[in-house]
Design an enzyme around this catalytic site. Structure first.
Site, PDB file in Angstrom:
ATOM      1  N   CYS A  13      52.776 -21.811   9.712  1.00 16.59           N
ATOM      2  CA  CYS A  13      54.044 -21.081   9.633  1.00 16.59           C
ATOM      3  C   CYS A  13      54.725 -20.998  11.000  1.00 16.59           C
ATOM      4  O   CYS A  13      55.947 -21.121  11.090  1.00 16.59           O
ATOM      5  CB  CYS A  13      53.829 -19.679   9.060  1.00 16.59           C
ATOM      6  N   ALA A  64      56.245 -24.361  11.595  1.00 16.82           N
ATOM      7  CA  ALA A  64      57.435 -24.531  10.751  1.00 16.82           C
ATOM      8  C   ALA A  64      58.603 -23.688  11.265  1.00 16.82           C
ATOM      9  O   ALA A  64      59.733 -24.185  11.376  1.00 16.82           O
ATOM     10  CB  ALA A  64      57.110 -24.159   9.303  1.00 16.82           C
ATOM     11  N   GLU A  65      58.345 -22.430  11.592  1.00 17.73           N
ATOM     12  CA  GLU A  65      59.429 -21.565  12.062  1.00 17.73           C
ATOM     13  C   GLU A  65      59.986 -22.065  13.389  1.00 17.73           C
ATOM     14  O   GLU A  65      61.189 -22.033  13.613  1.00 17.73           O
ATOM     15  CB  GLU A  65      58.969 -20.109  12.193  1.00 17.73           C
ATOM     16  N   SER A  66      59.115 -22.553  14.232  1.00 23.23           N
ATOM     17  CA  SER A  66      59.552 -23.083  15.527  1.00 23.23           C
ATOM     18  C   SER A  66      60.476 -24.287  15.342  1.00 23.23           C
ATOM     19  O   SER A  66      61.545 -24.358  15.955  1.00 23.23           O
ATOM     20  CB  SER A  66      58.341 -23.473  16.375  1.00 23.23           C
ATOM     21  N   SER A  74      63.769 -23.297  13.724  1.00 22.00           N
ATOM     22  CA  SER A  74      64.562 -22.519  14.670  1.00 22.00           C
ATOM     23  C   SER A  74      65.190 -23.404  15.741  1.00 22.00           C
ATOM     24  O   SER A  74      66.330 -23.184  16.144  1.00 22.00           O
ATOM     25  CB  SER A  74      63.703 -21.442  15.329  1.00 22.00           C
TER      26      SER A  74
END
Length: 129
Positions: A45, A48-50, A53
């Site tokens: 996660c 993925a968020e990195s 973003s």
């Protein structure tokens, strides 16, 4: 944006490609595991968020804005015990106020480990940022 002291650096995430249309990075499994020795779902996660973003921030810059994550979900498909995983983020939607990216995480055999979706809100940059 400096990466020193960030979560990306602590987790060993290395970005190799970055544009609003595609963001690619690798992350080692070692150091990012849960107690059973498997890649931690939360690490997938973070990857993925990195990536979502970064793509969102590059898109937001065209409007003089910054991107902040507001939603993420992930489905974990298979376990990984060693090596490196690769995340590839591609946009689902690039708007003026929100973005959404699909992030596919694969292992060294190109087997899908995780599928995630991240949504970011595009906001005016806070003063002093």
């Amino acid at each position: 944006m400096g990466m020193e002291g960030t979560l990306l650096q602590l987790m060993g995430i290395v970005v190799s490609e970055a544009s609003p249309e595609r963001v690619v990075a690798t992350m080692p499994v070692k150091g990012n595991t849960q107690p059973y020795g498997l890649l931690h779902g939360g690490a997938s996660c973070v990857l993925a968020e990195s990536l979502g973003s970064i793509g969102s921030a590059l898109h937001a810059a065209t409007y003089g804005k910054v991107a902040v994550g507001v939603d993420i979900n992930a489905t974990h498909h298979r376990a990984v015990r060693e090596g490196v995983v690769t995340g590839v983020a591609t946009p689902i939607y690039l708007g003026r106020t929100t973005t959404s990216y699909e992030v596919i995480v694969t292992d060294e055999r190109d087997k899908r480990v995780c599928t995630a979706r991240i949504t970011c809100q595009l906001i005016q940059a806070p003063p002093g940022s």
